[in-house]
Design a protein around this motif. Structure first.
Motif, PDB file in Angstrom:
ATOM      1  N   GLN A 192       0.822  -1.215   0.000  1.00 14.03           N
ATOM      2  CA  GLN A 192       0.000   0.000   0.000  1.00 14.03           C
ATOM      3  C   GLN A 192       0.853   1.262   0.000  1.00 14.03           C
ATOM      4  O   GLN A 192       0.446   2.288  -0.552  1.00 14.03           O
ATOM      5  CB  GLN A 192      -0.898   0.034   1.241  1.00 14.03           C
ATOM      6  N   ILE A 193       2.023   1.194   0.632  1.00 15.82           N
ATOM      7  CA  ILE A 193       2.811   2.411   0.856  1.00 15.82           C
ATOM      8  C   ILE A 193       3.997   2.534  -0.088  1.00 15.82           C
ATOM      9  O   ILE A 193       4.698   3.540  -0.070  1.00 15.82           O
ATOM     10  CB  ILE A 193       3.278   2.494   2.319  1.00 15.82           C
ATOM     11  N   GLU A 194       4.282   1.502  -0.906  1.00 13.57           N
ATOM     12  CA  GLU A 194       5.327   1.526  -1.926  1.00 13.57           C
ATOM     13  C   GLU A 194       6.665   2.037  -1.379  1.00 13.57           C
ATOM     14  O   GLU A 194       7.135   3.121  -1.744  1.00 13.57           O
ATOM     15  CB  GLU A 194       4.876   2.371  -3.114  1.00 13.57           C
ATOM     16  N   PRO A 195       7.309   1.262  -0.521  1.00 11.61           N
ATOM     17  CA  PRO A 195       8.579   1.718   0.050  1.00 11.61           C
ATOM     18  C   PRO A 195       9.694   1.794  -0.985  1.00 11.61           C
ATOM     19  O   PRO A 195       9.721   1.018  -1.949  1.00 11.61           O
ATOM     20  CB  PRO A 195       8.875   0.646   1.101  1.00 11.61           C
ATOM     21  N   GLY A 476      -3.790  10.984   8.949  1.00  9.95           N
ATOM     22  CA  GLY A 476      -4.505  10.467   7.794  1.00  9.95           C
ATOM     23  C   GLY A 476      -4.373   8.966   7.686  1.00  9.95           C
ATOM     24  O   GLY A 476      -3.673   8.319   8.478  1.00  9.95           O
ATOM     25  N   LEU A 477      -5.063   8.402   6.710  1.00 11.66           N
ATOM     26  CA  LEU A 477      -4.886   7.021   6.296  1.00 11.66           C
ATOM     27  C   LEU A 477      -4.212   7.056   4.931  1.00 11.66           C
ATOM     28  O   LEU A 477      -4.607   7.852   4.058  1.00 11.66           O
ATOM     29  CB  LEU A 477      -6.228   6.291   6.219  1.00 11.66           C
ATOM     30  N   TRP A 478      -3.202   6.207   4.757  1.00 14.50           N
ATOM     31  CA  TRP A 478      -2.459   6.244   3.493  1.00 14.50           C
ATOM     32  C   TRP A 478      -3.405   5.918   2.333  1.00 14.50           C
ATOM     33  O   TRP A 478      -4.221   5.014   2.415  1.00 14.50           O
ATOM     34  CB  TRP A 478      -1.310   5.246   3.547  1.00 14.50           C
ATOM     35  N   GLY A 479      -3.287   6.691   1.259  1.00 12.67           N
ATOM     36  CA  GLY A 479      -4.134   6.474   0.097  1.00 12.67           C
ATOM     37  C   GLY A 479      -5.517   7.058   0.229  1.00 12.67           C
ATOM     38  O   GLY A 479      -6.414   6.715  -0.557  1.00 12.67           O
ATOM     39  N   ASP A 480      -5.705   7.954   1.182  1.00 12.42           N
ATOM     40  CA  ASP A 480      -7.023   8.555   1.448  1.00 12.42           C
ATOM     41  C   ASP A 480      -6.852  10.072   1.551  1.00 12.42           C
ATOM     42  O   ASP A 480      -7.100  10.669   2.593  1.00 12.42           O
ATOM     43  CB  ASP A 480      -7.581   7.969   2.755  1.00 12.42           C
ATOM     44  N   PRO A 481      -6.405  10.723   0.459  1.00 14.59           N
ATOM     45  CA  PRO A 481      -6.020  12.137   0.550  1.00 14.59           C
ATOM     46  C   PRO A 481      -7.146  13.068   0.953  1.00 14.59           C
ATOM     47  O   PRO A 481      -6.898  14.103   1.584  1.00 14.59           O
ATOM     48  CB  PRO A 481      -5.511  12.448  -0.869  1.00 14.59           C
ATOM     49  N   LEU A 482      -8.381  12.747   0.614  1.00 18.94           N
ATOM     50  CA  LEU A 482      -9.511  13.609   0.968  1.00 18.94           C
ATOM     51  C   LEU A 482     -10.148  13.217   2.295  1.00 18.94           C
ATOM     52  O   LEU A 482     -11.144  13.814   2.715  1.00 18.94           O
ATOM     53  CB  LEU A 482     -10.552  13.576  -0.148  1.00 18.94           C
ATOM     54  N   LYS A 483      -9.589  12.208   2.944  1.00 23.83           N
ATOM     55  CA  LYS A 483     -10.011  11.740   4.271  1.00 23.83           C
ATOM     56  C   LYS A 483     -11.450  11.216   4.293  1.00 23.83           C
ATOM     57  O   LYS A 483     -12.113  11.261   5.327  1.00 23.83           O
ATOM     58  CB  LYS A 483      -9.826  12.847   5.327  1.00 23.83           C
ATOM     59  N   HIS A 484     -11.925  10.692   3.183  1.00 26.47           N
ATOM     60  CA  HIS A 484     -13.257  10.097   3.172  1.00 26.47           C
ATOM     61  C   HIS A 484     -13.289   8.839   4.039  1.00 26.47           C
ATOM     62  O   HIS A 484     -14.217   8.636   4.832  1.00 26.47           O
ATOM     63  CB  HIS A 484     -13.675   9.755   1.741  1.00 26.47           C
ATOM     64  N   ARG A 485     -12.293   7.964   3.865  1.00 21.79           N
ATOM     65  CA  ARG A 485     -12.263   6.724   4.644  1.00 21.79           C
ATOM     66  C   ARG A 485     -12.027   7.026   6.120  1.00 21.79           C
ATOM     67  O   ARG A 485     -12.584   6.365   6.997  1.00 21.79           O
ATOM     68  CB  ARG A 485     -11.175   5.794   4.101  1.00 21.79           C
ATOM     69  N   TYR A 486     -11.196   8.023   6.390  1.00 17.86           N
ATOM     70  CA  TYR A 486     -10.931   8.456   7.763  1.00 17.86           C
ATOM     71  C   TYR A 486     -12.253   8.832   8.443  1.00 17.86           C
ATOM     72  O   TYR A 486     -12.563   8.355   9.551  1.00 17.86           O
ATOM     73  CB  TYR A 486      -9.983   9.649   7.711  1.00 17.86           C
ATOM     74  N   ARG A 487     -13.043   9.673   7.793  1.00 19.77           N
ATOM     75  CA  ARG A 487     -14.321  10.095   8.385  1.00 19.77           C
ATOM     76  C   ARG A 487     -15.264   8.913   8.561  1.00 19.77           C
ATOM     77  O   ARG A 487     -15.922   8.775   9.595  1.00 19.77           O
ATOM     78  CB  ARG A 487     -14.966  11.165   7.513  1.00 19.77           C
ATOM     79  N   ASP A 488     -15.321   8.056   7.541  1.00 21.56           N
ATOM     80  CA  ASP A 488     -16.220   6.907   7.623  1.00 21.56           C
ATOM     81  C   ASP A 488     -15.831   5.963   8.755  1.00 21.56           C
ATOM     82  O   ASP A 488     -16.691   5.343   9.390  1.00 21.56           O
ATOM     83  CB  ASP A 488     -16.211   6.138   6.297  1.00 21.56           C
ATOM     84  N   THR A 489     -14.538   5.855   9.026  1.00 19.23           N
ATOM     85  CA  THR A 489     -14.048   4.930  10.044  1.00 19.23           C
ATOM     86  C   THR A 489     -14.303   5.441  11.454  1.00 19.23           C
ATOM     87  O   THR A 489     -14.705   4.672  12.340  1.00 19.23           O
ATOM     88  CB  THR A 489     -12.540   4.673   9.850  1.00 19.23           C
ATOM     89  N   TYR A 490     -14.073   6.724  11.683  1.00 17.42           N
ATOM     90  CA  TYR A 490     -14.058   7.231  13.057  1.00 17.42           C
ATOM     91  C   TYR A 490     -15.120   8.286  13.392  1.00 17.42           C
ATOM     92  O   TYR A 490     -15.440   8.464  14.570  1.00 17.42           O
ATOM     93  CB  TYR A 490     -12.686   7.847  13.370  1.00 17.42           C
TER      94      TYR A 490
END
Length: 651
Positions: A192-195, A476-490
């Motif tokens: 997910q984070i492509e090191p 933030g959550l990686w891969g969630d630049p607009l924080k949609h998943r962040y809001r949905d989660t918490y």
């Protein structure tokens, strides 16, 4: 919570002179003079910390030397979650805060590391700084720059610590998985984070078992898109390493420098359990981790110069990151990589000179189940604090600690999470320990118990929420630049309020009881009960080592199923069944007697030790196992097999 639970006895009391002799007492005096009000008592200090967020966190920032005095309005510029803005004008680097450990000289031993794979290792502060400088030079040589990701598939050893700090010094972003994670579990996280760089060990030892990882390292490296370099630390030294060796990678020392970063610059990425679907990649910040961990380590755990902080963890659990911050307040750390032998861990505490011993509730309960008496195994007289987390510690676990581990140490049962990389309900040196309870809500943590309408309450069970922002909330959550998943989660159940997903009861004295996950609640005939309360009763019974309860509540069926993993030499016979039912009837209610009990070899747990209640429930309701749970997310995937057998249909 039943009324009887509100009158639990006191097992430990603060020293009469705690205001003068503890870190939190001295901080309270300092803050009292500053605010011209008495903030030395814990209730008053906690209220201040959540009602006046800006001056409180500004005081923590200044008191621990993280930066200069900051005007209140620039401590918290925007308190709207998840777009909170902390310390917008400040530059900071987490690695600098660790490597300038206050009160620690260059020749003082800061890191003590023990391992099943090699002899003990000690690093002074100077040696840690040198190791960080060498790892930093290696990262620079491999093209790592600010914002790049560095992944570590490594154990809990000093080299991993040095790599994390080196990554932080550059402003790159660190992420780790423990070596016992399978290749798929690692790829689910790191892909997910492509090191840009992956550092891995060739294998590890777990007790007497040796595990070669060379083939899996090759598989992971091939599966990481955009990976620039693979570095292998030959921890076992039994096979030719893949890629460049750690020694060659760390061949140069160009000194330590620290990139000036914003407070919210990403420090490291942690992961949710990933039992269903890909794990969430949770991004934590330099400033948020430093200020929160300084507060917890000093004010709650009472750590400082001369202390040795030990918390048994792997690099795949947030407690590893939590442990690594202790030098910010001048404390040394004790690391251990290997099998957590119930008796051996207490001997390690003695050998390391640990003054604070942290572990998990399942470990303490396993020691109790096996009849381990730590005070007979080791001299634990240096230990002033004992921490327990990972699951609620039952009341009998409190009894076990004070009867067999230490009569004088403060037991701190903590609740928190990977999402904030800290504990937000726990203990403090100026608060008593009540049997079966978490002693207090932590400073700066506006923890509340909400009813379904979002109203806070005392003395009744509700959803655990954090009603005000904390600096350690993820950026933030990686891969969630607009924080949609962040809001949905918490933040959707109670708009703008952090919902954590646990049931909590807050008592009128400020302590708390965590009843279990709110998505795994038992509800029979209108009587709601958290699973933690159920386990507290069942696992206190002689002969029970572990348990898992599932309520099948679809239309047309109402069945409570109880799985029992027995202690060594015990079995689920008629006598044990009778004792379990009698305890449940007496301590909970007749409605919570299981319809069926079944003995299993082990209870499946995630890699971080959590019971997998919801996935098991899905399997029992007919969801294919491969859809209900990712086996690579389990610490003991073979334990799942016993849950695939159907229960006999009720007549």
């Amino acid at each position: 919570m039943r009324e009887a639970d509100m009158t639990n006895e006191v097992l430990w009391l603060p020293r009469p002179d705690a205001v003068e002799t503890t870190n939190i007492g001295r901080f309270g005096q300092w803050l009292s003079r500053r605010e011209e009000r008495d903030l030395t008592g814990y209730p008053a200090l906690w209220r201040y910390s959540v009602e006046r967020l800006r001056p409180f966190w500004g005081a923590v920032w200044e008191y621990f030397g993280l930066g200069a005095t900051v005007p209140e309005h620039r401590v918290l510029a925007d308190e709207t979650m998840p777009d909170t803005v902390w310390f917008p004008d400040e530059t900071f680097n987490y690695a600098r805060a660790v490597l300038t450990a206050p009160g620690v000289d260059e020749d003082d031993v800061l890191v003590r590391a023990y391992s099943d794979a090699r002899e003990p290792v000690e690093w002074t502060l100077g040696e840690l700084r040198e190791a960080v400088a060498r790892a930093r030079a290696g990262l620079v040589a491999h093209g790592v720059r600010r914002g790049d990701r560095v992944a570590a598939w490594m154990p809990n050893i000093p080299e991993t610590y040095a790599l994390m700090l080196a990554t932080a010094s550059l402003g790159a972003v660190f992420s780790s998985c423990a070596p016992e994670f399978g290749a798929k579990a690692v790829l689910d996280r790191f892909a997910q984070i492509e090191p840009k760089v992956l550092v891995a060990v060739d294998g590890y030892k777990y007790g007497s078992k040796t595990v070669d990882r060379t083939a899996e390292v090759r598989r992971v490296a091939r599966g990481l898109e955009g990976l620039g370099s693979l570095i292998t630390l030959p921890y076992l030294g039994t096979a030719a390493p893949e890629g460049e060796t750690w020694d060659r990678f760390c061949a140069y020392d160009e000194g330590v420098a620290f990139e000036p970063l914003t407070f919210d610059h990403p420090l490291y990425i942690l992961y949710s359990s990933g039992t269903t679907g890909l794990p969430k990649a949770i991004v934590h910040s330099h400033g948020g981790m430093a200020i929160e961990h300084a507060k917890m380590h000093s004010l709650h755990h009472d750590l400082g110069v001369g202390d040795r902080f030990f918390w048994y963890s792997t690099t795949g659990w947030m407690m590893w990151n939590y442990l690594m911050s202790a030098p910010i307040v001048g404390a040394g750390i004790v690391m251990f990589d290997g099998a957590p032998d119930p008796a051996g861990m207490w001997r390690l505490a003695e050998a390391s000179g640990a003054t604070y011993f942290g572990t998990s509730a399942p470990f303490l309960m396993a020691c109790r189940s096996r009849g381990i008496k730590p005070m007979e195994e080791a001299d634990l007289s240096l230990i002033r604090g004992i921490g327990s987390t990972g699951a609620p510690l039952p009341a009998v676990g409190f009894d076990y600690v004070y009867e067999t581990v230490s009569e004088t140490a403060q037991l701190q049962s903590l609740s928190g999470g990977t999402d904030l990389c800290t504990g937000f309900v726990g203990g403090a040196p100026t608060v008593p320990v009540w049997r079966g309870e978490l002693s207090c809500r932590c400073l700066g943590a506006d923890v509340q118990s909400f009813d379904p309408e979002g109203r806070p309450g005392i003395g009744r069970e509700g959803e655990l929420v954090i009603a005000s922002p904390m600096p350690s909330m993820p950026v933030g959550l990686w891969g969630d630049p607009l924080k949609h998943r962040y809001r949905d989660t918490y933040l959707t159940d109670f708009p703008g309020i952090w919902r954590h997903g646990d049931w909590i009861t807050i008592t009128d004295r400020g302590s708390a009881v965590i009843s279990g996950r709110s998505d795994a609640t038992l509800n029979r005939g209108g009587v709601r009960m958290g699973t933690a309360e159920f386990y507290a009763v069942v696992e206190a019974i002689e002969g029970v080592a572990d348990s898992l309860v599932v309520h099948l509540d679809d239309p047309g069926q109402d069945r409570l199923l109880l799985y029992i993993a027995c202690s060594e030499g015990a079995e689920l016979d008629d006598d044990l069944r009778r004792r379990i039912n009698a305890a449940l009837r007496e301590q909970l209610s007749p409605r919570h007697l299981p319809d069926e009990m079944r003995q299993v070899p082990a209870i499946p747990r995630t890699l971080s030790g959590k019971k997998v209640e919801v996935p098991v429930k899905k399997i029992l309701k007919g969801v294919p196992a491969e859809e209900a749970i990712a086996r690579d997310a389990l610490a003991n995937p073979d334990a799942l097999q016993a849950f695939l057998r159907p229960w006999p249909k009720p007549e």
